[in-house]
Design an enzyme around this catalytic site. Structure first.
Site, short mmCIF file in Angstrom:
data_model
loop_
_atom_site.label_atom_id
_atom_site.label_comp_id
_atom_site.label_asym_id
_atom_site.label_seq_id
_atom_site.Cartn_x
_atom_site.Cartn_y
_atom_site.Cartn_z
N GLU A 299 -5.26 -4.91 10.64
CA GLU A 299 -4.22 -3.90 10.86
C GLU A 299 -4.52 -3.15 12.15
OE1 GLU A 299 -2.30 -2.69 6.86
OE2 GLU A 299 -4.12 -1.50 7.10
N LYS B 220 0.09 4.26 -0.25
CA LYS B 220 -0.55 5.44 0.35
C LYS B 220 -0.32 6.67 -0.54
CE LYS B 220 -0.17 3.22 4.78
NZ LYS B 220 -0.07 3.33 6.23
N ASN C 278 0.86 -1.18 0.00
CA ASN C 278 0.00 0.00 0.00
C ASN C 278 0.90 1.23 0.00
OD1 ASN C 278 -1.80 2.05 0.54
ND2 ASN C 278 -2.31 1.36 2.62
N SER D 159 3.51 -1.97 10.30
CA SER D 159 4.97 -2.02 10.49
C SER D 159 5.58 -3.38 10.13
CB SER D 159 5.35 -1.61 11.91
OG SER D 159 4.95 -0.27 12.15
N GLY E 130 2.55 2.38 10.74
CA GLY E 130 3.48 3.49 10.56
C GLY E 130 4.19 3.91 11.84
N HIS F 131 -9.48 1.22 4.84
CA HIS F 131 -8.22 1.39 5.55
C HIS F 131 -8.43 2.32 6.75
CE1 HIS F 131 -4.12 2.56 6.49
NE2 HIS F 131 -3.76 1.44 5.90
N GLU G 214 -6.84 4.71 7.83
CA GLU G 214 -6.64 6.14 7.53
C GLU G 214 -7.88 6.72 6.86
OE1 GLU G 214 -2.93 5.55 5.49
OE2 GLU G 214 -2.02 4.97 7.40
P1 PGA Z 1 2.89 0.41 7.60
O1 PGA Z 1 1.40 0.56 7.00
O2 PGA Z 1 3.45 -0.87 7.04
O3 PGA Z 1 3.63 1.63 7.13
O4 PGA Z 1 2.74 0.35 9.09
C1 PGA Z 1 0.56 -0.54 6.84
C2 PGA Z 1 -0.76 -0.10 6.26
O5 PGA Z 1 -1.29 0.93 6.69
O6 PGA Z 1 -1.33 -0.75 5.34
#
Ligand code: PGA
Length: 251
Positions: free
Chosen positions: A167, A11, A9, A213, A173, A95, A97
């Site tokens: 997640e 983003k 992803n 992460s 992140g 997601h 976010e």
């Molecule tokens: P990250 O994000 O690997 O940067 O923690 C995962 C995600 O939000 O899909």
């Protein structure tokens, strides 16, 4: 046997040139991978360029979101039809976010999942608890609630096409990964709920990715857990070598 599925992803990162450079670096690194399903999810503006570079490779193309509506007066939205038109086979839906910053709800997730399935796009449905929810003992209620509501319109005969991504919001992140045991515990609960919703034969065939992460250094241990069938990778998917190493950890 569930085929492991690793998706990147991206983003809101990469203009077209950077996106093309990333894909060009990734493709040869994973050219011989056959036993792992792979996808990347660039921003909408890069989909077409990336689609062209992925042609003839085993890497699939995912969108980061999808409209629940088919067409018309929905300013700023992109329909399933349009995504298919540029070569998307998958779409990330719900997601954290999107939920946190753009007000997406379980109901909206369910409608997007419907739009994806109706157009032969594989939905990657994201669910996960916040730190406050985990600390107050609500992890299972939150995660299973999002799962049941988000998949409300999915029929038994189409459920095997759906991918679930667990997640934990506190791990996204932040560099804080769930431990393999912490992740497996939630994945097992998700599996049990999928079995209950769709029957064991279907539930056991559905893939549940872990996200938050994931790095080359922790991927193998996470992917070694019984109910972890892949990963949804954010930050580490922006570096070709790192993403390729995660894919190879799933072999
Ligand atoms: P990250 O994000 O690997 O940067 O923690 C995962 C995600 O939000 O899909």
């Amino acid at each position: 046997m569930r085929k492991p599925f690793i998706a990147g992803n991206w983003k809101m990162n990469n203009t077209r040139e950077a996106a093309k450079a990333l894909v060009n670096a990734l493709v040869p690194l994973v050219a011989d991978v056959e036993t792992v399903e792979m996808a990347v999810a660039p921003t909408f503006t890069c989909l077409q360029d990336v689609a062209e570079l992925l042609r003839g490779t085993r890497i699939e193309l995912s969108a980061q979101n999808i409209s629940y509506a088919a067409k018309g007066a929905y300013t700023g939205e992109i329909s399933a039809d349009m995504l298919k038109d540029v070569g998307c086979t998958h779409a990330i839906i719900g997601h954290s976010e999107r939920r946190q910053f753009f007000g997406e709800t379980d109901e909206g997730v369910a409608r997007r999942v419907r739009a994806a399935l109706d157009n032969d796009i594989v939905p990657i449905v994201c669910i996960g608890e916040s730190l406050a929810e985990r600390e107050s003992g609500k992890t299972f209620d939150v995660v299973l609630g999002q799962l049941v509501n988000g998949l409300a319109s999915v029929k038994r005969e189409e459920a095997a096409r759906v991918v679930v991504a667990y997640e934990p919001v506190w791990a996204i992140g932040t560099g804080k990964t769930a431990t393999p045991d912490q992740a497996q515990e939630v994945h097992a609960a998700i599996r049990a709920k999928l079995n209950e919703l769709f029957g064991a034969e279907v539930g056991e065939a559905m893939r549940i990715q872990y996200g938050g992460s994931v790095k080359a250094s922790n991927a193998k241990e996470l992917l070694g857990q019984k109910d972890i069938d892949g990963a949804l990778v954010g930050g580490a998917s922006l570096v070709a070598e790192d993403f390729a190493a995660i894919i190879k950890a799933a072999i």
